[in-house]
Design an enzyme around this catalytic site. Structure first.
Site, PDB file in Angstrom:
ATOM      1  N   GLU A  94       3.977  14.329 -34.868  1.00  0.00           N
ATOM      2  CA  GLU A  94       3.728  15.357 -33.863  1.00  0.00           C
ATOM      3  C   GLU A  94       3.509  16.750 -34.447  1.00  0.00           C
ATOM      4  O   GLU A  94       2.758  17.543 -33.894  1.00  0.00           O
ATOM      5  CB  GLU A  94       4.900  15.409 -32.869  1.00  0.00           C
ATOM      6  CG  GLU A  94       5.065  14.166 -32.009  1.00  0.00           C
ATOM      7  CD  GLU A  94       3.944  13.994 -30.995  1.00  0.00           C
ATOM      8  OE1 GLU A  94       3.201  14.964 -30.748  1.00  0.00           O
ATOM      9  OE2 GLU A  94       3.798  12.877 -30.460  1.00  0.00           O
ATOM     10  N   SER A 365      56.458   2.015  10.149  1.00  0.00           N
ATOM     11  CA  SER A 365      57.749   1.931   9.457  1.00  0.00           C
ATOM     12  C   SER A 365      57.666   2.189   7.958  1.00  0.00           C
ATOM     13  O   SER A 365      58.708   2.248   7.296  1.00  0.00           O
ATOM     14  CB  SER A 365      58.375   0.554   9.701  1.00  0.00           C
ATOM     15  OG  SER A 365      58.749   0.416  11.057  1.00  0.00           O
TER      16      SER A 365
END
Length: 688
Positions: A94, A365
């Site tokens: 590149e 409960s």
């Protein structure tokens, strides 16, 4: 003739001088223009280079359980986390002059211009890595002059404000490699099923060739074309002496095993849990939505994958698929508060509402252990006795009455012990205890257990009629399970930002908030929920799942007309299950009321099957004695049942069971006079 020649010479000299002056002025103007651009670029400072990245969520063993991607896979890796071959291959193909130019390769630009003129078309590119990086960060891929000028300007800004290493790292993590993969890490995982640092030379050279044309050079789309591109990359690497010709030839002929699959999960595991994690990121770390979704975070959670799967399976196998009933489960490590499994509903796709962390339901409960812990701190013991009978309570200066009832209207019509009241879930005993303690005192105790939900100051509070979130209830039981140390639900162990920096790490700090001796006594009584030795006038509430349990547990069930609960624990794990309808329809079918216990038992047994059995270890200041469950006094050899029961040392009974003792005279002498009376009648004057 000579005069004409002289005049022409003078004119030519003037012309040359004018050209030189104009050229110099043009050069100066160009230099001034370029300097102005550089100065302006420097004044603007570094352009932002952060890009949207996937946030990844990990379980407690660092396996990926989910991510936020929005169609783009992005995972940032530093240069040290990328294969050197891939770095070199990228530079070779590149931008060979990457480390020597300042953003623009003039020689390469000139060569490209010549090539384009000869071909009379655009045949050769000259963009450097910095230019490509600028384009991918800030610009579209159109061919206009304005885009090219902007690209040049951003290139200058990048080169002025960032090092070559930072630019290269950014480029490698930003460039598109096709198939939704942005950056080398996502591309490496997609194409080869491995991390970027583990790529071979053959794989690295293949990958480096893709960004030139992700569609053209994808080995999954056109392998032959991609292979030719790979050869160009290898030849460039050899020319720059990154590798030898021998290495290039070997890589060229090496076989490639292509995957074509993103490694990160496609379906989210434990979606309700992950929603809770995101909420914790907002509330604890003060992170905004965009940072959470696109900030590239690495979030290491407390989720135990095995336990999560067990929890989800329990819901799917125990509850009928045709039922519209809902449910929630929370499982925690009681020592740390780490949430290890969470189910917020039966189908996240249908309803993402998290019933484990958002729904406020009546705990029934299951609130009683908190009530009885407060009672222990105020003089109760497991042998404290109150009469279980139908009772109407007067309060609010005798202006209001309250008449609770036991399940199926069953009463002992006699005195029962606190240990029995817990195991049998006697409501009359609970409300009498609440009046003895006082409503404000009980509400204060509830908050000591880490519950923040608003509590209604009414007598039915003792029976769990004031709504609480499931995660709060499970956390409260965690405090009982760990010996009274305050913990809070924890979903996140550690968070790293996109750069790998730790921005949060959970610190384990547990403050002692309850008395450890009384807490152990409470835990030991809660184990009686599964113990038939405490059977009195009805079966213990854990009887329906007792046969499934293979280790010691403490726990409590609870139910209202619309809610069914089961919460219980071992020293290693605490979990709670809620079952009910979203619209608070009544639980009419007996099987629906039993789902919570069945799911809880299934989850606990399977979750702990690979762990050693642990007993609840008594604390230093408790004493264990064998008690006759019905009388609450010391058992004799003639008592049909004797249960080992723990008391805070000094509060244990000293009298023997009168029903089964043969030494009545000795027994009578050992009973203090004040204990011969029903003491609760002296201190509780609030009911008829």
């Amino acid at each position: 003739m000579e005069l004409i020649t002289g005049q022409r010479f003078k004119q030519t000299r003037k012309y040359i001088r004018a050209v030189i002056i104009i050229s110099a002025m043009a050069f100066l103007l160009l230099l001034l223009f370029l300097s102005s651009i550089l100065i302006y670029a420097k004044i603007l400072g570094p352009p932002p280079i952060a890009v949207p990245q996937s946030t990844i969520y990990y379980s407690d063993n660092n396996r990926v359980i989910g991510e936020s991607s929005h169609g783009q896979k992005r995972y940032w890796e530093g240069l040290l986390g990328i294969s050197p071959d891939l770095i070199n291959a990228t530079i070779a193909v590149e931008d060979r002059q990457f480390y020597s130019h300042h953003g623009f390769d003039l020689k390469r630009i000139a060569g490209a211009v010549v090539a384009d003129i000869r071909a009379m078309s655009k045949v050769q590119g000259a963009s450097t890595i910095t230019q490509q990086y600028a384009r991918s960060l800030f610009l579209e891929n159109d061919k206009t002059w304005s885009r090219k000028l902007n690209e040049a300007f951003y290139t200058i800004r990048l080169e002025l404000n960032y090092s070559k290493e930072e630019i290269l790292e950014g480029y490698l993590n930003t460039i598109y490699y096709g198939h939704g993969a942005y950056g080398v890490q996502a591309a490496s995982q997609y194409y080869f099923g491995k991390n970027a640092k583990d790529l071979s030379l053959a794989e690295a050279s293949m990958l480096a060739g893709i960004p030139k044309g992700p569609t053209l050079y994808s080995p999954l789309e056109n392998f032959d074309r991609a292979k030719r591109r790979q050869q160009i990359v290898l030849a460039s690497m050899a020319k720059m002496e990154f590798i030898t010709n021998k290495q290039a030839n070997k890589a060229k002929s090496s076989p490639l095993l292509l995957k074509g699959k993103h490694l990160i999960v496609q379906t989210q595991m434990a979606p309700y849990f992950q929603d809770a994690v995101k909420q914790a990121l907002k509330s604890q770390l003060q992170l905004d939505e965009r940072t959470i979704e696109l900030g590239g975070l690495r979030v290491y959670t407390t989720l135990n994958e095995r336990q999560q799967q067990i929890a989800e399976k329990a819901f799917s196998t125990i509850i009928s698929a045709d039922s519209t009933i809902q449910g929630a489960l929370v499982a925690m490590n009681p020592e740390t508060g780490a949430v290890q499994a969470l189910v917020g509903g039966r189908d996240y796709q249908t309803s993402p509402f998290n019933r484990a962390t958002q729904a406020v339901r009546q705990p029934g409960s299951t609130i009683k252990p908190l009530l009885y812990y407060a009672a222990l701190e105020n003089g109760y013991t497991p042998s404290t006795m109150l009469k279980s009978e139908k009772t109407t309570f007067k309060y609010n200066h005798d202006q209001t009455t309250y008449s609770p009832s036991n399940y199926n209207h069953q009463y002992a019509n006699d005195e029962i012990t606190l240990a029995q009241a817990i195991a049998l879930s006697d409501n009359i005993f609970a409300v009498k205890t609440l009046f003895y303690l006082g409503l404000d005192s009980f509400i204060h105790t509830i908050h000591r257990f880490g519950i923040t939900s608003d509590m209604k100051s009414v007598p039915s509070l003792a029976l769990g009629t004031s709504g609480i979130k499931a995660i709060e209830m499970v956390n409260a039981y965690s405090i009982l399970a760990n010996g009274g140390k305050m913990v809070t639900p924890i979903f996140i162990k550690k968070v790293e930002n996109a750069k790998g920096e730790v921005i949060f790490e959970q610190q384990d700090v547990a403050e002692q908030v309850l008395d450890p001796d009384q807490t152990f006594v409470m835990t030991q009584m809660l184990s009686g929920v599964f113990d038939e030795k405490l059977n009195g006038y009805t079966k213990v509430t854990g009887n329906s799942v007792r046969s499934k349990l293979t280790r010691p547990y403490a726990g409590k069930s609870g139910s209202t007309s619309t809610d069914s609960w089961m919460i219980g624990y071992t020293p290693q794990l605490v979990s709670g299950v809620w079952i009910g309808y979203d619209k608070e329809n009544k639980l009419e079918k007996p099987v629906e009321k039993g789902y919570s216990k069945q799911i809880w038992a299934d989850f606990m047994e399977n979750s702990l099957s690979n762990q050693p059995v642990q007993e609840f270890k008594e604390t230093n200041q408790v004493t264990g004695v064998y008690i006759d469950p019905k009388s609450g006094k010391l058992a004799t050899s003639d008592c049909p049942v004797a249960r080992l029961t723990y008391f805070v040392s000094g509060t244990e009974p000293t009298e023997f069971c009168p029903s089964h003792s043969k030494d009545e005279e000795r027994l009578e002498e050992s009973v203090p006079l004040e204990e011969k009376k029903s003491w609760y009648k002296r201190i509780l004057r609030f009911w008829e």
